[in-house]
Design a protein around this motif. Structure first.
Motif, PDB file in Angstrom:
ATOM      1  N   VAL A  34       2.892   1.247   1.472  1.00  0.00           N
ATOM      2  CA  VAL A  34       2.571   2.580   1.231  1.00  0.00           C
ATOM      3  C   VAL A  34       1.965   3.289   2.489  1.00  0.00           C
ATOM      4  O   VAL A  34       2.110   4.358   2.819  1.00  0.00           O
ATOM      5  CB  VAL A  34       1.489   2.482  -0.139  1.00  0.00           C
ATOM      6  CG1 VAL A  34       1.113   3.762  -0.450  1.00  0.00           C
ATOM      7  CG2 VAL A  34       2.258   1.905  -1.164  1.00  0.00           C
ATOM      8  N   LEU A  76       7.674   7.149  -1.964  1.00  0.00           N
ATOM      9  CA  LEU A  76       6.818   6.670  -2.739  1.00  0.00           C
ATOM     10  C   LEU A  76       7.295   5.884  -3.942  1.00  0.00           C
ATOM     11  O   LEU A  76       6.678   4.936  -4.411  1.00  0.00           O
ATOM     12  CB  LEU A  76       5.474   7.510  -2.651  1.00  0.00           C
ATOM     13  CG  LEU A  76       4.994   7.644  -1.465  1.00  0.00           C
ATOM     14  CD1 LEU A  76       3.671   8.738  -1.401  1.00  0.00           C
ATOM     15  CD2 LEU A  76       4.357   6.611  -1.064  1.00  0.00           C
ATOM     16  N   THR A  86       1.678  -3.750  -4.667  1.00  0.00           N
ATOM     17  CA  THR A  86       1.746  -2.795  -3.349  1.00  0.00           C
ATOM     18  C   THR A  86       0.486  -3.066  -2.355  1.00  0.00           C
ATOM     19  O   THR A  86      -0.073  -2.152  -1.768  1.00  0.00           O
ATOM     20  CB  THR A  86       1.580  -1.282  -3.913  1.00  0.00           C
ATOM     21  OG1 THR A  86       0.415  -1.217  -4.724  1.00  0.00           O
ATOM     22  CG2 THR A  86       2.632  -0.772  -4.307  1.00  0.00           C
TER      23      THR A  86
END
Lengths: 181, 101
Positions: A34, A76, A86
């Motif tokens: 991320v 994303l 994540t």
């Protein structure tokens, strides 16, 4: 060099260029997926500022709208769907870092040598003389109208293709149950 | 402003993209590196436009074409990655060795 530094626009370039390169470096080295996508936002924002310095305001705005607005959201989503946790992941890179770094250094050396020795001393137009969007529009509707339509068709094909690839095919059992409803 | 400062920046961005392309295992991160390389190409196109100043801003026209095709590429690429992940429970490019001899 002193004259170069006396122009304020070059200071803007230096600050934004360093920020762009640092965030681009974090895109390819960050161990969090991320974070890598969010650093791409910073890198592309720096690229957009460079476009404004090069008096290409329309392209800069398109980068902000299309990339930072849409493509990053798509990335994303892709990250969220393809990996449940994540968090930190140590196995994000393979073990060929040194050869890859060497290759990219060679690419950088060759590219910058070739372009700088060929075009390096060319003066750019002064900042503030923006390209008017009307001339871009005339180019799109006039001389480049066929590529423009082809690109539109490519977008449509990509849209249909993306749906066709990503949708889950129903199993025969599910198909049967859907038909009976 | 001279052209070489932007050309060097674009070359550095492209080299970073090449590094990411070679090193990353996750397919989504490979696509992110491709985006960096496309941004570098766009910078070059806009620099050449600022050097020669064509009346129709051809360099910027082409950079917008590149942007559009890149957006389509991201959509298709992510759809393919999604499909691969659904079939193999992994999005790592080095585990996709089904056709490896």
């Amino acid at each position: 060099m002193g004259e170069w530094l006396s122009q304020p626009v070059n200071w803007v370039y230096l600050v934004v260029g360093v920020l762009t390169l640092v965030s681009a470096f974090r895109v390819v080295t960050s161990q969090n997926v991320v974070h890598a996508a969010l650093f791409l936002v910073a890198a592309l924002g720096g690229v957009a500022v460079n476009f404004i310095l090069l008096s290409a305001e329309f392209v800069a705005l398109v980068v902000v709208l299309v990339y930072i607005g849409a493509v990053i959201v798509l990335f994303l989503f892709g990250i969220m769907i393809t990996r449940a946790p994540t968090g930190l992941d140590v196995a994000l890179d393979n073990d060929k870092k040194l050869p890859a770094a060497l290759i990219s250094l060679v690419v950088f050396a060759v590219l910058s040598y070739a372009t700088v020795t060929t075009f390096g001393n060319a003066e750019l137009v002064e900042i503030g003389t923006a390209t008017d969007t009307a001339s871009l529009a005339r180019a799109f509707i006039g001389r480049f109208v066929v590529p423009f339509e082809v690109v539109g068709f490519i977008l449509l094909a990509a849209l249909v293709g993306g749906i066709a690839i990503a949708r889950r095919d129903l199993t025969p059992l599910e198909e049967e149950s859907r038909r009976s409803v | 402003m001279i052209a070489s400062q932007f050309l060097v920046l674009a070359a550095a961005l492209f080299a970073l993209g090449v590094y990411g392309l070679l090193v990353r295992r996750n397919a989504v991160l490979v696509l992110l590196s491709v985006e960096l390389m496309l941004a570098a190409v766009n910078i070059n196109l806009v620099v050449f436009e600022a050097m020669w100043r064509t009346s129709e801003a051809i360099g910027q026209v082409f950079s917008i074409f590149v942007l559009t095709v890149a957006a389509a590429e991201v959509g298709i690429g992510l759809a393919i990655i999604l499909m691969i992940f659904r079939n193999r429970q992994s999005a790592n490019v080095d585990e996709l060795d089904l056709m490896r001899w």
